[in-house]
Scaffold this motif. Sequence first.
Motif, PDB file in Angstrom:
ATOM      1  N   UNK A 289       7.345  -6.155  12.853  1.00  0.00           N
ATOM      2  CA  UNK A 289       6.501  -6.716  11.725  1.00  0.00           C
ATOM      3  C   UNK A 289       6.263  -5.430  10.924  1.00  0.00           C
ATOM      4  N   UNK A 290       6.156  -5.575   9.808  1.00  0.00           N
ATOM      5  CA  UNK A 290       5.883  -4.453   8.763  1.00  0.00           C
ATOM      6  C   UNK A 290       4.729  -5.145   7.764  1.00  0.00           C
ATOM      7  N   UNK A 291       3.566  -5.085   8.549  1.00  0.00           N
ATOM      8  CA  UNK A 291       2.441  -5.824   7.529  1.00  0.00           C
ATOM      9  C   UNK A 291       1.816  -4.740   6.731  1.00  0.00           C
ATOM     10  N   UNK A 292       1.954  -3.558   6.948  1.00  0.00           N
ATOM     11  CA  UNK A 292       1.117  -2.458   6.158  1.00  0.00           C
ATOM     12  C   UNK A 292       1.883  -2.127   5.062  1.00  0.00           C
ATOM     13  N   UNK A 293       1.064  -2.348   3.587  1.00  0.00           N
ATOM     14  CA  UNK A 293       1.994  -2.117   2.459  1.00  0.00           C
ATOM     15  C   UNK A 293       1.114  -1.158   1.800  1.00  0.00           C
ATOM     16  N   UNK A 294       1.740  -0.190   1.337  1.00  0.00           N
ATOM     17  CA  UNK A 294       1.479   0.913   0.343  1.00  0.00           C
ATOM     18  C   UNK A 294       2.132   0.985  -0.964  1.00  0.00           C
ATOM     19  N   UNK A 295       1.397   0.723  -1.997  1.00  0.00           N
ATOM     20  CA  UNK A 295       2.187   0.474  -3.182  1.00  0.00           C
ATOM     21  C   UNK A 295       1.758   1.675  -4.188  1.00  0.00           C
ATOM     22  N   UNK A 296       2.764   2.417  -4.888  1.00  0.00           N
ATOM     23  CA  UNK A 296       2.440   3.186  -6.039  1.00  0.00           C
ATOM     24  C   UNK A 296       2.876   2.588  -7.073  1.00  0.00           C
ATOM     25  N   UNK A 297       1.928   2.286  -8.211  1.00  0.00           N
ATOM     26  CA  UNK A 297       2.365   1.688  -9.510  1.00  0.00           C
ATOM     27  C   UNK A 297       1.898   2.553 -10.805  1.00  0.00           C
ATOM     28  N   UNK A 298       2.689   2.487 -11.593  1.00  0.00           N
ATOM     29  CA  UNK A 298       2.464   3.112 -12.886  1.00  0.00           C
ATOM     30  C   UNK A 298       2.851   2.211 -14.291  1.00  0.00           C
ATOM     31  N   UNK A 299       2.011   2.539 -15.223  1.00  0.00           N
ATOM     32  CA  UNK A 299       2.263   1.529 -16.374  1.00  0.00           C
ATOM     33  C   UNK A 299       3.266   2.351 -17.629  1.00  0.00           C
ATOM     34  N   UNK A 300       4.376   3.155 -17.002  1.00  0.00           N
ATOM     35  CA  UNK A 300       5.201   3.578 -17.850  1.00  0.00           C
ATOM     36  C   UNK A 300       6.337   2.766 -18.286  1.00  0.00           C
ATOM     37  N   UNK A 301       7.370   3.046 -19.238  1.00  0.00           N
ATOM     38  CA  UNK A 301       8.361   2.269 -19.432  1.00  0.00           C
ATOM     39  C   UNK A 301       9.453   1.825 -18.497  1.00  0.00           C
ATOM     40  N   UNK A 302       9.298   2.389 -17.064  1.00  0.00           N
ATOM     41  CA  UNK A 302      10.316   2.026 -16.287  1.00  0.00           C
ATOM     42  C   UNK A 302      11.407   2.653 -16.141  1.00  0.00           C
ATOM     43  N   UNK A 356       6.052   0.299   0.013  1.00  0.00           N
ATOM     44  CA  UNK A 356       6.300   0.872   1.260  1.00  0.00           C
ATOM     45  C   UNK A 356       5.512   0.128   2.276  1.00  0.00           C
ATOM     46  N   UNK A 357       6.441  -0.518   3.244  1.00  0.00           N
ATOM     47  CA  UNK A 357       5.901  -1.310   4.353  1.00  0.00           C
ATOM     48  C   UNK A 357       6.250  -0.563   5.676  1.00  0.00           C
ATOM     49  N   UNK A 358       5.118  -0.629   6.424  1.00  0.00           N
ATOM     50  CA  UNK A 358       5.212   0.140   7.698  1.00  0.00           C
ATOM     51  C   UNK A 358       4.671  -0.966   8.869  1.00  0.00           C
ATOM     52  N   UNK A 359       4.928  -0.425   9.984  1.00  0.00           N
ATOM     53  CA  UNK A 359       4.501  -1.015  11.098  1.00  0.00           C
ATOM     54  C   UNK A 359       3.233  -0.698  11.880  1.00  0.00           C
ATOM     55  N   UNK A 360       2.609  -1.680  12.444  1.00  0.00           N
ATOM     56  CA  UNK A 360       1.179  -1.521  12.975  1.00  0.00           C
ATOM     57  C   UNK A 360       1.530  -0.502  14.231  1.00  0.00           C
ATOM     58  N   UNK A 361       0.462   0.307  14.726  1.00  0.00           N
ATOM     59  CA  UNK A 361       0.616   1.209  15.844  1.00  0.00           C
ATOM     60  C   UNK A 361       0.344   0.000  17.006  1.00  0.00           C
ATOM     61  N   UNK A 362       0.972   0.248  18.310  1.00  0.00           N
ATOM     62  CA  UNK A 362       0.929  -0.671  19.317  1.00  0.00           C
ATOM     63  C   UNK A 362      -0.449  -0.953  19.750  1.00  0.00           C
ATOM     64  N   UNK A 363      -1.004  -2.095  19.915  1.00  0.00           N
ATOM     65  CA  UNK A 363      -2.446  -2.316  20.195  1.00  0.00           C
ATOM     66  C   UNK A 363      -3.529  -2.593  19.087  1.00  0.00           C
ATOM     67  N   UNK A 364      -2.762  -2.215  17.659  1.00  0.00           N
ATOM     68  CA  UNK A 364      -3.751  -2.273  16.540  1.00  0.00           C
ATOM     69  C   UNK A 364      -3.808  -3.475  16.013  1.00  0.00           C
TER      70      UNK A 364
END
Length: 364
Positions: A289-302, A356-364
């Motif tokens: 499972x990859x429940x940790x989400x890190x998002x980098x967003x900008x309000x540029x033109x894309x 970016x989606x990342x996994x949890x450390x074991x036991x976290x």
Amino acid sequence: MLHALPGAEGCVTAPGAPGPREQIAGLSFAVLLIDPDLTIVEANPASENMLGRSAPRLVSTALLEVFAFEDSRIAERIRDQLAPLVARDVAVRVGAAPRRVNLTLSPVPSHPGWRVLTLSEAPQDMVEPGNGTAQLSAPAVLAHEIKNPLAAIRGAGQLVARKLKPADRLLADLITGEVDRIASLIDRMQRIGARTSEPNAPFNLHEAVLSALAAVRGGDMAGVELVEAFDPSLPTVMGNRAGLEQIVINLVANARDAVEQQQGARVTVRTRYASGLSVNAAGPGRPVRLPIELTVSDNGPGIDADLRDHVFEPFVSSRAGGQGLGLALVRRLVRDMGGRVAHERDESAGLTHFRVHLPLAEGA
């Protein structure tokens, strides 16, 4: 969203066991549902990771627009609605990137014309048959052969600079500066193509993110608001801290470049726990499972529409003078951590997101 395949409602599932939908979502290889018109109708999470596109961008796309097979017989067989197909080590292009894959194409008997396509990376062996010694890849040999004379050129430039008057050292400094730039470019290319990865270990996500943002703020962020929106309750993640810092630096630097020419420029770095949102298999074995989400967003033109499906490929850049290696390195680093990364454009909000989606450390 992943729906059950046609006919899946007839499957027998033991009480409490995962159903067909959950089973397909947990597979370590890409699964695409294809309709009789050769249009992609559904895609599992592993296909997003493998193809570098989110499921919404894959769905409703013609299959043969996503894949270009070097062997025309493969495409011909795919057009035959009744023919199953099993092929190994197939040369294919996904966008501009060459790949070698294993694939199967299976008709769905209950729905004529419908088929299920599976894809997995064809293994690239480091050892030649009959030889127990790992061989250097051709790119590694080429990089070595380029960097040796570069070192000599740089040394010669420094010697020349010492013998010149200060007013005449501009060209000598230009030589050493360009040599350093080329050497750095080669280093980044080697990291993208490296066969080995740094070891993963538990670490605090926010400590890594804050360290990366401190490095970014030390550069040129003039006129750009950098917003932090963190969930302080996030548990420890599994990955490589130095790699995560490089990911954040690359994504924030790209976002800064996208907004630097406009009023109200803003880059937001957000973290959250997205339980049940992302499931992926980090390789052979148990799905992760990859429940940790890190998002980098900008309000540029894309990013230009023509480039959006290729943003993670090497040498693809929408910025004049860009090398197109930053996002390719991001994808490599995320994959090494067993995670996945995706690009989204929200036109209604005027925002570009890299998640970016990342996994949890074991036991976290």
